[in-house]
Design a protein around this motif. Structure first.
Motif, PDB file in Angstrom:
ATOM      1  N   THR A 195       0.863  -0.898  -0.075  1.00 35.22           N
ATOM      2  CA  THR A 195      -0.215   0.152   0.125  1.00 35.22           C
ATOM      3  C   THR A 195       1.177   1.315   0.010  1.00 35.22           C
ATOM      4  OG1 THR A 195       0.117  -0.051   2.502  1.00 35.22           O
ATOM      5  CG2 THR A 195      -1.640  -1.461   1.090  1.00 35.22           C
ATOM      6  N   LYS A 196       0.391   2.819  -0.092  1.00 33.01           N
ATOM      7  CA  LYS A 196       0.873   3.478   0.152  1.00 33.01           C
ATOM      8  C   LYS A 196       1.666   3.480   1.258  1.00 33.01           C
ATOM      9  CE  LYS A 196       0.730   8.559  -1.076  1.00 33.01           C
ATOM     10  NZ  LYS A 196       0.024   9.867  -1.406  1.00 33.01           N
ATOM     11  N   ASP A 197       3.099   3.780   1.183  1.00 30.17           N
ATOM     12  CA  ASP A 197       3.725   4.554   2.512  1.00 30.17           C
ATOM     13  C   ASP A 197       3.558   4.864   3.137  1.00 30.17           C
ATOM     14  OD1 ASP A 197       5.415   1.823   2.753  1.00 30.17           O
ATOM     15  OD2 ASP A 197       5.571   2.049   0.592  1.00 30.17           O
ATOM     16  N   PRO A 198       3.398   5.278   4.453  1.00 28.32           N
ATOM     17  CA  PRO A 198       3.910   6.700   5.259  1.00 28.32           C
ATOM     18  C   PRO A 198       4.875   7.323   4.911  1.00 28.32           C
ATOM     19  CG  PRO A 198       4.430   4.878   6.660  1.00 28.32           C
ATOM     20  CD  PRO A 198       3.672   4.096   5.579  1.00 28.32           C
ATOM     21  N   ALA A 199       4.572   8.742   5.218  1.00 34.38           N
ATOM     22  CA  ALA A 199       5.792   9.923   4.433  1.00 34.38           C
ATOM     23  C   ALA A 199       7.386   9.688   4.854  1.00 34.38           C
ATOM     24  CB  ALA A 199       4.929  11.635   4.054  1.00 34.38           C
ATOM     25  N   ASN A 200       6.535   8.809   7.110  1.00 35.93           N
ATOM     26  CA  ASN A 200       7.428   9.368   7.175  1.00 35.93           C
ATOM     27  C   ASN A 200       8.701   7.810   7.323  1.00 35.93           C
ATOM     28  OD1 ASN A 200       6.084   7.546   8.800  1.00 35.93           O
ATOM     29  ND2 ASN A 200       6.812   7.341  10.312  1.00 35.93           N
ATOM     30  N   HIS A 201       8.724   7.002   6.070  1.00 34.47           N
ATOM     31  CA  HIS A 201       8.972   5.809   5.281  1.00 34.47           C
ATOM     32  C   HIS A 201       9.689   5.771   4.431  1.00 34.47           C
ATOM     33  CE1 HIS A 201       6.838   2.641   8.315  1.00 34.47           C
ATOM     34  NE2 HIS A 201       7.241   3.531   9.318  1.00 34.47           N
ATOM     35  N   LEU A 202       9.321   7.856   4.265  1.00 33.10           N
ATOM     36  CA  LEU A 202      10.323   7.460   2.630  1.00 33.10           C
ATOM     37  C   LEU A 202      10.740   8.791   3.290  1.00 33.10           C
ATOM     38  CD1 LEU A 202       7.047   6.772   0.282  1.00 33.10           C
ATOM     39  CD2 LEU A 202       9.107   5.614   0.446  1.00 33.10           C
ATOM     40  N   ALA A 203      11.831   9.136   2.160  1.00 29.12           N
ATOM     41  CA  ALA A 203      13.204   9.813   1.757  1.00 29.12           C
ATOM     42  C   ALA A 203      12.571  10.157   0.457  1.00 29.12           C
ATOM     43  CB  ALA A 203      13.811   9.998   2.237  1.00 29.12           C
ATOM     44  N   VAL A 204      13.356  11.673   0.159  1.00 25.05           N
ATOM     45  CA  VAL A 204      14.204  12.568  -1.697  1.00 25.05           C
ATOM     46  C   VAL A 204      15.314  11.814  -1.448  1.00 25.05           C
ATOM     47  CG1 VAL A 204      13.248  14.764  -0.792  1.00 25.05           C
ATOM     48  CG2 VAL A 204      13.579  13.422  -2.666  1.00 25.05           C
ATOM     49  N   GLY A 205      16.452  11.423  -2.068  1.00 26.21           N
ATOM     50  CA  GLY A 205      17.751  11.867  -2.325  1.00 26.21           C
ATOM     51  C   GLY A 205      17.838  12.491  -3.057  1.00 26.21           C
ATOM     52  N   LEU A 260      16.596  13.348   2.575  1.00 23.37           N
ATOM     53  CA  LEU A 260      16.053  14.363   3.068  1.00 23.37           C
ATOM     54  C   LEU A 260      14.262  13.203   3.445  1.00 23.37           C
ATOM     55  CD1 LEU A 260      16.179  17.733   1.562  1.00 23.37           C
ATOM     56  CD2 LEU A 260      17.144  16.760   3.392  1.00 23.37           C
ATOM     57  N   ARG A 261      13.649  13.232   4.387  1.00 23.39           N
ATOM     58  CA  ARG A 261      12.590  12.236   5.326  1.00 23.39           C
ATOM     59  C   ARG A 261      11.795  13.386   4.530  1.00 23.39           C
ATOM     60  NH1 ARG A 261      12.687  11.827  10.202  1.00 23.39           N
ATOM     61  NH2 ARG A 261      11.131  13.117  10.955  1.00 23.39           N
ATOM     62  N   LEU A 262      10.965  12.914   3.992  1.00 24.49           N
ATOM     63  CA  LEU A 262       9.509  13.811   3.404  1.00 24.49           C
ATOM     64  C   LEU A 262       8.579  14.133   4.492  1.00 24.49           C
ATOM     65  CD1 LEU A 262       8.272  11.229   0.146  1.00 24.49           C
ATOM     66  CD2 LEU A 262       9.806  13.106   0.035  1.00 24.49           C
ATOM     67  N   ASP A 263       7.924  13.436   5.699  1.00 24.00           N
ATOM     68  CA  ASP A 263       7.225  14.533   6.790  1.00 24.00           C
ATOM     69  C   ASP A 263       8.121  15.796   6.898  1.00 24.00           C
ATOM     70  OD1 ASP A 263       9.075  12.432   7.629  1.00 24.00           O
ATOM     71  OD2 ASP A 263       7.794  12.630   9.589  1.00 24.00           O
ATOM     72  N   ASP A 264       9.499  15.467   7.198  1.00 20.63           N
ATOM     73  CA  ASP A 264      10.124  16.557   7.521  1.00 20.63           C
ATOM     74  C   ASP A 264      10.294  17.541   6.901  1.00 20.63           C
ATOM     75  OD1 ASP A 264      11.012  17.814  10.766  1.00 20.63           O
ATOM     76  OD2 ASP A 264      12.703  16.788  10.119  1.00 20.63           O
ATOM     77  N   LEU A 265      10.839  17.455   5.690  1.00 23.84           N
ATOM     78  CA  LEU A 265      10.917  18.124   4.758  1.00 23.84           C
ATOM     79  C   LEU A 265       9.528  19.689   4.997  1.00 23.84           C
ATOM     80  CD1 LEU A 265      13.158  19.383   2.844  1.00 23.84           C
ATOM     81  CD2 LEU A 265      11.770  17.243   1.577  1.00 23.84           C
ATOM     82  N   ALA A 266       8.523  18.219   4.450  1.00 26.42           N
ATOM     83  CA  ALA A 266       7.117  18.935   3.583  1.00 26.42           C
ATOM     84  C   ALA A 266       6.726  19.985   5.565  1.00 26.42           C
ATOM     85  CB  ALA A 266       6.374  17.901   3.839  1.00 26.42           C
ATOM     86  N   ARG A 267       6.591  19.665   6.849  1.00 29.81           N
ATOM     87  CA  ARG A 267       6.865  20.441   7.767  1.00 29.81           C
ATOM     88  C   ARG A 267       7.561  20.886   8.183  1.00 29.81           C
ATOM     89  NH1 ARG A 267       6.595  16.095  10.874  1.00 29.81           N
ATOM     90  NH2 ARG A 267       8.719  16.152  11.924  1.00 29.81           N
ATOM     91  N   ARG A 268       8.551  21.558   7.160  1.00 29.66           N
ATOM     92  CA  ARG A 268       9.563  22.683   7.779  1.00 29.66           C
ATOM     93  C   ARG A 268       9.306  23.511   6.214  1.00 29.66           C
ATOM     94  NH1 ARG A 268      14.294  22.260  11.644  1.00 29.66           N
ATOM     95  NH2 ARG A 268      13.472  20.243  12.029  1.00 29.66           N
ATOM     96  N   GLY A 269       8.899  23.665   5.436  1.00 25.07           N
ATOM     97  CA  GLY A 269       8.616  23.958   4.086  1.00 25.07           C
ATOM     98  C   GLY A 269       9.925  24.539   3.567  1.00 25.07           C
TER      99      GLY A 269
END
Length: 452
Positions: A195-205, A260-269
């Motif tokens: 299924t779609k993984d939560p954002a804290n399990h993914l990062a952009v490299g 960069l972890r996706l959830d943290d990157l989005a949270r910080r803008g």
């Protein structure tokens, strides 16, 4: 799909266009989707055993869309390709590993160099565009058919069992499909295994490759000829965003980037490209790259969830390997994916051979794959480091520990003519002015002991 709906597969003997036990004509015994390390290693072993194998790759050629590379802990490859480090297009043998806490005006380095890492070779730096092309060539030499520029958009399913792949109007049938199409595996989702993984399990490299003369690289990184260095960096390289920086030496280039972890990157803008520029231009990093020529730039989705990302690995006529199976590990000290991919390919290929020989590609036989995987170093390491992702989600690691270490060392080396204090007193007084307390140190230390 359930085991009760599964049909049998034919007794594969390397000859295509025959009827399987499920009643459908097949073009190949096995179709492998994705020509990365996991896909190529699986395809090679099956083709080398005499089975008819199709290896499909959506890029114009294997390696064309590969950005990831880095440090490959490659001893597992000797089991698949004897003499791998002599024959494959590796860049350098990694004999120096550095963990760096990077701050705006300081950094603290844990620098480990050891000739024992060279004999036998433990790890190498690779460029995947070269490595994947070489791997696919080995598959062709073993008898597999490699089809590039083929984008799979669906699985073919009959009587509850996967029986092939489709791309537009084209359909190809087989006894077993192997999903090796990366962290965002759409065909594993199509099979109902992901299924779609939560954002804290993914990062952009994001990575840049900077061209430099080999002698310049060896001088700047203090390396012997042919040896390489790998840096894992936390702190100011990501402006505190969960993740880190990396830098490793190739033969005539340096690869540098951020994860960069996706959830943290989005949270910080924040923008990922800006953070990569910040790292590359950092006053303590830029000298390594001075005068270099930018050769490559790109971004790639990265699995960061560890064992929590592993789901069911088999369905009737279907198995999942490599990063598509969630096999990636970031412990903060090492970042691993390619060796886990190769290990999963060994377990998957052995199971598929067994299924084809028995003429039974139901989960009853294919479930041997997750059992083999769990018993291998792959499964055991995923279990050992199952708590590492939670450890690396703590903001203090990225924001507070680097300055704390630098301030303690400043107290040691800044001889300002005041009487010297014992190291523990210096550390204690530094801790009093830091945002960290003893309970933070104790808690994080305990988490680190359990995770690593």
């Amino acid at each position: 799909m359930t085991a009760s709906n599964a049909s049998n597969c034919g007794n594969g003997n390397g000859n295509g266009n025959r009827n399987g036990g499920g009643g459908h004509a097949v073009d190949f015994d096995v179709i492998v989707v994705g020509a990365g390390v996991a896909g190529c290693a699986t395809a090679f072993q099956l083709a080398d055993a005499g089975h008819s194998v199709l290896l499909v790759e959506r890029g114009p050629e294997p390696g064309a869309k590969s950005l990831s590379g880095g440090v490959f802990y490659c001893r597992v490859m000797e089991q698949i390709f004897p003499g791998f480090t002599d024959a494959a297009p590796i860049e350098r043998v990694i004999t120096r590993n550095c963990v760096s806490f990077l701050n705006p005006s300081s950094f603290v380095n844990i620098d480990y160099a050891d000739d024992r890492l060279a004999q036998p070779v433990n790890a190498v730096s690779v460029l995947r565009s070269k490595l994947d092309a070489w791997l696919s060539d080995q598959c062709e030499r073993a008898g597999a058919m490699v089809m590039a520029g083929f984008r799979v958009d669906r699985l073919l399913v009959e009587h509850g069992q996967v029986c092939g792949i489709g791309a537009g109007e084209d359909e190809l049938r087989c006894h077993v499909v192997v999903a090796a199409d990366g962290v965002n595996s759409f065909i594993a989702r199509d099979a109902g295994l992901r299924t779609k993984d939560p954002a804290n399990h993914l990062a952009v490299g994001l990575k840049s490759v900077i061209g430099l003369e080999r002698g310049v690289i060896e001088d700047r990184f203090n390396l012997e000829r042919g040896q390489g260095a790998a840096y894992a960096v936390v702190g100011d390289c990501t402006a505190g965003v969960g993740g880190g920086g990396f830098m490793y030496t190739n033969l005539e280039s340096v690869s540098i980037g951020v994860v960069l972890r996706l959830d943290d990157l989005a949270r910080r803008g924040l923008k990922s490209a800006d953070l990569l520029d910040r790292f590359v231009g950092h006053r303590f990093i830029a000298p390594f790259l001075k005068g270099g020529e930018p050769l490559e730039y790109g971004a790639h989705l990265v699995a960061e969830g560890g064992q929590a990302m592993m789901r069911d690995l088999v369905a009737p006529g279907f198995v999942v390997v490599g990063e598509a199976a969630g096999l990636a590990l970031n412990t903060g000290l090492t970042v691993r994916g390619m060796d886990l991919a190769a290990g999963s390919a060994i377990a998957a290929a052995e199971t598929v051979k067994e299924a084809l020989a028995a003429g039974d590609c139901s989960p009853a036989i294919l479930s041997g794959y997750p059992r083999r995987l769990a018993a291998s170093f792959v499964g055991k390491d995923m279990t050992t480091y199952r708590r590492a992702p939670a450890l690396l989600e703590g903001a203090r690691i990225f924001n507070d520990y680097g300055p704390l270490l630098a301030n303690v060392l400043h107290g040691v080396y800044d001889l300002d003519l005041s009487p010297r204090r014992r190291l523990w007193r210096t550390a204690r007084d530094t801790l009093k002015t830091a945002p960290l307390g003893l309970r933070h140190l104790a808690g994080d230390g305990w988490k680190a002991l359990r995770a690593l």
